[in-house]
Design a protein around this motif. Structure first.
Motif, PDB file in Angstrom:
ATOM      1  N   GLN A  73       0.813  -1.211   0.000  1.00  0.00           N
ATOM      2  CA  GLN A  73       0.000   0.000   0.000  1.00  0.00           C
ATOM      3  C   GLN A  73       0.850   1.267   0.000  1.00  0.00           C
ATOM      4  O   GLN A  73       0.321   2.364  -0.219  1.00  0.00           O
ATOM      5  CB  GLN A  73      -0.925   0.005   1.224  1.00  0.00           C
ATOM      6  N   LEU A  74       2.160   1.138   0.221  1.00  0.00           N
ATOM      7  CA  LEU A  74       3.021   2.312   0.305  1.00  0.00           C
ATOM      8  C   LEU A  74       3.548   2.714  -1.072  1.00  0.00           C
ATOM      9  O   LEU A  74       3.723   1.877  -1.958  1.00  0.00           O
ATOM     10  CB  LEU A  74       4.208   2.043   1.237  1.00  0.00           C
ATOM     11  N   SER A  75       3.821   3.991  -1.223  1.00  0.00           N
ATOM     12  CA  SER A  75       4.403   4.500  -2.451  1.00  0.00           C
ATOM     13  C   SER A  75       5.852   4.047  -2.574  1.00  0.00           C
ATOM     14  O   SER A  75       6.526   3.758  -1.568  1.00  0.00           O
ATOM     15  CB  SER A  75       4.349   6.030  -2.480  1.00  0.00           C
ATOM     16  N   ALA A  76       6.331   3.984  -3.802  1.00  0.00           N
ATOM     17  CA  ALA A  76       7.725   3.608  -4.034  1.00  0.00           C
ATOM     18  C   ALA A  76       8.641   4.636  -3.358  1.00  0.00           C
ATOM     19  O   ALA A  76       8.353   5.836  -3.316  1.00  0.00           O
ATOM     20  CB  ALA A  76       8.008   3.543  -5.525  1.00  0.00           C
ATOM     21  N   GLY A  77       9.740   4.152  -2.820  1.00  0.00           N
ATOM     22  CA  GLY A  77      10.697   5.041  -2.173  1.00  0.00           C
ATOM     23  C   GLY A  77      11.435   4.343  -1.056  1.00  0.00           C
ATOM     24  O   GLY A  77      11.362   3.117  -0.892  1.00  0.00           O
ATOM     25  N   ALA A  78      12.151   5.130  -0.266  1.00  0.00           N
ATOM     26  CA  ALA A  78      12.952   4.606   0.839  1.00  0.00           C
ATOM     27  C   ALA A  78      12.204   4.759   2.162  1.00  0.00           C
ATOM     28  O   ALA A  78      11.520   5.764   2.397  1.00  0.00           O
ATOM     29  CB  ALA A  78      14.288   5.335   0.911  1.00  0.00           C
ATOM     30  N   TYR A  79      12.345   3.762   3.025  1.00  0.00           N
ATOM     31  CA  TYR A  79      11.725   3.759   4.346  1.00  0.00           C
ATOM     32  C   TYR A  79      12.720   3.156   5.336  1.00  0.00           C
ATOM     33  O   TYR A  79      13.752   2.587   4.945  1.00  0.00           O
ATOM     34  CB  TYR A  79      10.427   2.947   4.359  1.00  0.00           C
ATOM     35  N   TYR A  80      12.398   3.271   6.612  1.00  0.00           N
ATOM     36  CA  TYR A  80      13.166   2.604   7.659  1.00  0.00           C
ATOM     37  C   TYR A  80      12.231   1.736   8.480  1.00  0.00           C
ATOM     38  O   TYR A  80      11.112   2.138   8.811  1.00  0.00           O
ATOM     39  CB  TYR A  80      13.864   3.619   8.575  1.00  0.00           C
ATOM     40  N   ILE A  81      12.702   0.521   8.811  1.00  0.00           N
ATOM     41  CA  ILE A  81      12.007  -0.330   9.770  1.00  0.00           C
ATOM     42  C   ILE A  81      12.746  -0.224  11.094  1.00  0.00           C
ATOM     43  O   ILE A  81      13.955  -0.494  11.160  1.00  0.00           O
ATOM     44  CB  ILE A  81      11.966  -1.801   9.328  1.00  0.00           C
ATOM     45  N   ILE A  82      12.046   0.192  12.128  1.00  0.00           N
ATOM     46  CA  ILE A  82      12.621   0.252  13.469  1.00  0.00           C
ATOM     47  C   ILE A  82      12.162  -0.995  14.232  1.00  0.00           C
ATOM     48  O   ILE A  82      10.963  -1.192  14.448  1.00  0.00           O
ATOM     49  CB  ILE A  82      12.192   1.521  14.224  1.00  0.00           C
ATOM     50  N   PHE A  83      13.100  -1.843  14.597  1.00  0.00           N
ATOM     51  CA  PHE A  83      12.815  -3.038  15.390  1.00  0.00           C
ATOM     52  C   PHE A  83      13.065  -2.712  16.858  1.00  0.00           C
ATOM     53  O   PHE A  83      14.099  -2.106  17.193  1.00  0.00           O
ATOM     54  CB  PHE A  83      13.713  -4.195  14.963  1.00  0.00           C
ATOM     55  N   GLU A  84      12.145  -3.128  17.744  1.00  0.00           N
ATOM     56  CA  GLU A  84      12.285  -2.795  19.162  1.00  0.00           C
ATOM     57  C   GLU A  84      11.890  -3.976  20.033  1.00  0.00           C
ATOM     58  O   GLU A  84      10.926  -4.707  19.762  1.00  0.00           O
ATOM     59  CB  GLU A  84      11.393  -1.600  19.503  1.00  0.00           C
ATOM     60  N   ASN A  85      12.679  -4.184  21.095  1.00  0.00           N
ATOM     61  CA  ASN A  85      12.344  -5.159  22.122  1.00  0.00           C
ATOM     62  C   ASN A  85      13.033  -4.749  23.411  1.00  0.00           C
ATOM     63  O   ASN A  85      14.241  -4.507  23.417  1.00  0.00           O
ATOM     64  CB  ASN A  85      12.788  -6.568  21.718  1.00  0.00           C
ATOM     65  N   GLY A  86      12.259  -4.659  24.478  1.00  0.00           N
ATOM     66  CA  GLY A  86      12.831  -4.329  25.780  1.00  0.00           C
ATOM     67  C   GLY A  86      13.522  -2.983  25.823  1.00  0.00           C
ATOM     68  O   GLY A  86      14.473  -2.797  26.590  1.00  0.00           O
ATOM     69  N   GLY A  87      13.072  -2.034  24.992  1.00  0.00           N
ATOM     70  CA  GLY A  87      13.669  -0.706  24.980  1.00  0.00           C
ATOM     71  C   GLY A  87      14.885  -0.571  24.089  1.00  0.00           C
ATOM     72  O   GLY A  87      15.410   0.531  23.917  1.00  0.00           O
ATOM     73  N   LEU A  88      15.360  -1.688  23.498  1.00  0.00           N
ATOM     74  CA  LEU A  88      16.497  -1.653  22.580  1.00  0.00           C
ATOM     75  C   LEU A  88      16.004  -1.639  21.148  1.00  0.00           C
ATOM     76  O   LEU A  88      14.989  -2.263  20.819  1.00  0.00           O
ATOM     77  CB  LEU A  88      17.413  -2.856  22.808  1.00  0.00           C
ATOM     78  N   GLN A  89      16.724  -0.919  20.282  1.00  0.00           N
ATOM     79  CA  GLN A  89      16.269  -0.729  18.914  1.00  0.00           C
ATOM     80  C   GLN A  89      17.345  -1.104  17.901  1.00  0.00           C
ATOM     81  O   GLN A  89      18.536  -1.126  18.196  1.00  0.00           O
ATOM     82  CB  GLN A  89      15.868   0.738  18.675  1.00  0.00           C
ATOM     83  N   LYS A  90      16.872  -1.377  16.695  1.00  0.00           N
ATOM     84  CA  LYS A  90      17.743  -1.558  15.542  1.00  0.00           C
ATOM     85  C   LYS A  90      16.985  -1.041  14.332  1.00  0.00           C
ATOM     86  O   LYS A  90      15.769  -1.233  14.226  1.00  0.00           O
ATOM     87  CB  LYS A  90      18.125  -3.034  15.353  1.00  0.00           C
ATOM     88  N   ALA A  91      17.695  -0.358  13.422  1.00  0.00           N
ATOM     89  CA  ALA A  91      17.056   0.229  12.239  1.00  0.00           C
ATOM     90  C   ALA A  91      17.568  -0.453  10.976  1.00  0.00           C
ATOM     91  O   ALA A  91      18.745  -0.790  10.878  1.00  0.00           O
ATOM     92  CB  ALA A  91      17.324   1.730  12.182  1.00  0.00           C
ATOM     93  N   GLU A  92      16.675  -0.622  10.023  1.00  0.00           N
ATOM     94  CA  GLU A  92      17.030  -1.219   8.727  1.00  0.00           C
ATOM     95  C   GLU A  92      16.371  -0.387   7.631  1.00  0.00           C
ATOM     96  O   GLU A  92      15.157  -0.140   7.649  1.00  0.00           O
ATOM     97  CB  GLU A  92      16.551  -2.663   8.641  1.00  0.00           C
ATOM     98  N   LYS A  93      17.178   0.065   6.671  1.00  0.00           N
ATOM     99  CA  LYS A  93      16.632   0.817   5.547  1.00  0.00           C
ATOM    100  C   LYS A  93      16.099  -0.148   4.495  1.00  0.00           C
ATOM    101  O   LYS A  93      16.738  -1.154   4.179  1.00  0.00           O
ATOM    102  CB  LYS A  93      17.720   1.707   4.927  1.00  0.00           C
ATOM    103  N   ILE A  94      14.921   0.157   3.946  1.00  0.00           N
ATOM    104  CA  ILE A  94      14.340  -0.670   2.890  1.00  0.00           C
ATOM    105  C   ILE A  94      13.946   0.214   1.708  1.00  0.00           C
ATOM    106  O   ILE A  94      13.696   1.406   1.866  1.00  0.00           O
ATOM    107  CB  ILE A  94      13.114  -1.468   3.381  1.00  0.00           C
ATOM    108  N   ILE A  95      13.915  -0.385   0.538  1.00  0.00           N
ATOM    109  CA  ILE A  95      13.526   0.311  -0.680  1.00  0.00           C
ATOM    110  C   ILE A  95      12.334  -0.420  -1.297  1.00  0.00           C
ATOM    111  O   ILE A  95      12.378  -1.634  -1.503  1.00  0.00           O
ATOM    112  CB  ILE A  95      14.676   0.360  -1.703  1.00  0.00           C
ATOM    113  N   ILE A  96      11.277   0.322  -1.589  1.00  0.00           N
ATOM    114  CA  ILE A  96      10.125  -0.227  -2.297  1.00  0.00           C
ATOM    115  C   ILE A  96      10.145   0.338  -3.715  1.00  0.00           C
ATOM    116  O   ILE A  96      10.173   1.558  -3.917  1.00  0.00           O
ATOM    117  CB  ILE A  96       8.801   0.132  -1.597  1.00  0.00           C
ATOM    118  N   GLU A  97      10.151  -0.551  -4.684  1.00  0.00           N
ATOM    119  CA  GLU A  97      10.243  -0.124  -6.083  1.00  0.00           C
ATOM    120  C   GLU A  97       8.867  -0.037  -6.732  1.00  0.00           C
ATOM    121  O   GLU A  97       7.907  -0.622  -6.246  1.00  0.00           O
ATOM    122  CB  GLU A  97      11.121  -1.103  -6.857  1.00  0.00           C
TER     123      GLU A  97
END
Length: 609
Positions: free
Chosen positions: A585-609
């Protein structure tokens, strides 16, 4: 040279008198530059060559926030004055990579006979080895970097008392360097250039500089002591069809001269902009929409007296008391964005000319504030004020500051990314970081996702060195147009202030640092990162992708997908190792997924074409 640099410490009596008469609130403006003598300087190391364990010797990348902020030391210099005020274009990003410049010296002395341009190039992944000598065959300083549409990479700098020099090669990142002198009829020469590229094919080079002022051994030019002059080449610097141009409206009817390094130039396509940042004259921007042929002037700060001569006196309200006025600190910056719109920033400064017999004027070095203007604004707006890092808003809590002669929130430099976000880097004093004599400056960034209408809280992006924040970070220069990550270079050492002027600190080895920052910046505090192994594939994708994660140490993952504007567009919770993420449902472009557990985070950049 700015008119008050060598005369700074003679103004204390005038300051103290004006404070009482004008009831200046010392909590909101600055005290005079202190004149107390420092003790213990003899206990400081003579230079940081003796501290080589603290100084990098080859490009090494350090990242924090799970790759959100990465820094690489790309070179060094013992000559630590990168600008008297506004910072040059020192970093440019192209499809081939990035080119970075700085004023370089490797001498452990105050003569700096080897001074010239330090240069490094990143091929898209890796930076080259530290330069060990200047690019030029002669002593120069104050380089600006550019890469033309035809691929010519250049550094434009001043040798002093002669023409401005262009050092270039015809392939970015490779090839032998050549030198040429940009033509001029100005005698005895030009100083402090700024240069950029533009034109429909990006093969035009635009340059602005000043004629050599009287105080620097020059003479008045066309009635101006330091005339601001414009130059243009439309063939990558081979020939110059505009030289020595005094743009209309900045001639001697309105000005007596311009200080070195108090201007900035930018271009994109046929739009060219020059920002000029005054003390006792107007702060304004000049804009050309035909690649530098014709110009229009817009005043941002209208100084009340045209062609003001120091010691004339300013008493606008006619109360018999000299007026204290706000204007720029000289360290402004201008960019032309992807759409050809002009944006301008400057640090705030307060000025006073109370003693009408000393030939000098005064300024208030503890002044804070960054002001911003674009073409949709009627007047500039303040976007940064005092930065409170210790919980006490009283700025007089500072011990002291290094003498850069700019605002506490000065040395500003702007950028725009492909998503339209604006970013501003500046160097700001930290209330809570001091060596006991002076507070340190760090690099801050603030951003806007609505064309400058609102701005984020300034964020200190300065990486600690082994947990130590007592590092001085100044002269940030951003690549003006970037993709989805903020790119900047700055200078770092271990002592507030400079060796070249101002504090006259012992000569030491300063690091030139490149910083690569993901936007939006994830998290406002340093946190341990989520250690769970997470893979997202395929990436890029059509919107359907698999998240594979290790659930041996966790029971779930919260995910938050955000766009480049920082807006959350999808949230869910993962309870199994393999999860199908559907973002069709999202437009093409760059996004970030923020993963979280127990207050700790990790980010991953994704591209939708």
């Amino acid at each position: 040279m700015r008119r008050y640099y060598t005369l700074l410490f003679t103004f204390l009596l005038a300051f103290s008198m004006s404070f009482g008469q004008n009831q200046v609130d010392l909590r909101n403006v600055s005290a005079p530059m202190p004149t107390k003598s420092y003790t213990g300087l003899e206990e400081m190391p003579l230079n940081y060559y003796q501290m080589s364990n603290q100084v990098a010797t080859k490009p090494t990348t350090f990242c924090k926030k799970d790759g959100g902020i990465c820094e690489t030391v790309i070179g060094t210099s013992t000559y630590d004055l990168q600008s008297n005020a506004a910072v040059q274009n020192r970093l440019v990003m192209t499809a081939n990579g990035m080119s970075a410049l700085w004023t370089f010296s490797d001498e452990n002395s105050t003569s700096w006979t080897d001074r010239g341009t330090g240069h490094n190039y990143q091929d898209g992944t890796n930076w080259g080895s530290f330069p060990t000598e200047r690019l030029e065959t002669v002593r120069v300083g104050w380089p600006s970097v550019g890469v033309t549409g035809g691929g010519r990479e250049f550094a434009i700098s001043h040798p002093g008392f002669t023409n401005i020099q262009m050092t270039y090669r015809d392939g970015q990142g490779s090839g032998a360097w050549s030198e040429l002198l940009i033509p001029t009829n100005v005698d005895p020469g030009l100083l402090w250039p700024r240069a950029t590229t533009g034109g429909a094919d990006n093969n035009s080079i635009h340059m602005v500089c000043v004629s050599t002022p009287v105080a620097n051994g020059g003479v008045e030019y066309e009635g101006l002591d330091g005339a601001l002059l414009y130059y243009r080449s439309q063939d990558q610097g081979d020939t110059w069809d505009i030289i020595d141009l005094q743009i209309p409206e900045i001639e001697n009817e309105n000005f007596i001269g311009f200080d070195g390094d108090t201007y900035s130039i930018a271009a994109n396509g046929n739009t060219v902009a020059i920002g000029v940042f005054g003390d006792f004259h107007d702060t304004f921007v000049l804009i050309s929409e035909d690649n530098g042929t014709t110009w229009a002037k817009t005043t941002m700060v209208d100084f009340p007296i045209d062609a003001y001569v120091v010691d004339t006196g300013i008493d606008i309200d006619m109360d018999g008391i000299a007026d204290t006025l706000d204007n720029s600190d000289g360290s402004g910056n201008v960019i032309v964005d992807y759409n050809g719109n002009v944006h301008c920033w400057y640090g705030n400064m307060r000025y006073l000319d109370a003693d009408l017999g000393d030939g000098n004027f005064s300024f208030f070095p503890f002044t804070s504030g960054v002001w911003y203007w674009n073409q949709s604004f009627q007047q500039p707006q303040q976007i940064v004020g005092e930065i409170d890092t210790d919980g006490d808003p009283d700025i007089l809590g500072y011990d002291d500051l290094g003498a850069y002669f700019v605002s506490v929130t000065g040395l500003v430099n702007g950028s725009q990314d492909l998503a339209g976000n604006l970013h501003l880097a500046f160097s700001s004093l930290r209330e809570d970081v001091s060596n006991g004599l002076q507070n340190y400056r760090h690099i801050y960034i603030t951003s806007s996702s609505d064309n400058g209408q609102t701005w984020t809280e300034p964020y200190d992006v300065t990486p600690e060195l082994d947990g130590d924040e007592t590092i001085e970070c100044v002269f940030p220069s951003m690549a003006p147009l970037v993709d989805d990550r903020i790119q900047l270079v700055f200078q770092r050492d271990f002592e507030p202030g400079l060796a070249v002027r101002g504090d006259m600190d012992p000569v030491d080895l300063n690091e030139i640092v490149h910083m690569d920052i993901a936007f939006p910046i994830v998290g406002l505090q340093e946190q341990p990162t989520l250690a769970t192994d997470i893979q997202v594939f395929p990436n890029p994708s059509n919107g359907l992708m698999t998240i594979n994660s290790d659930f041996s140490t966790i029971d779930h993952l919260n995910i938050n997908v955000i766009d480049l504007m920082g807006k959350s567009v999808f949230k869910d919770q993962i309870l199994r190792a393999n999860y199908t993420l559907d973002l069709n449902q999202l437009s093409a472009g760059a996004y970030y997924i923020i993963f979280e557990n127990g207050g700790l985070q990790k980010a991953e950049k994704i591209i939708i074409e």
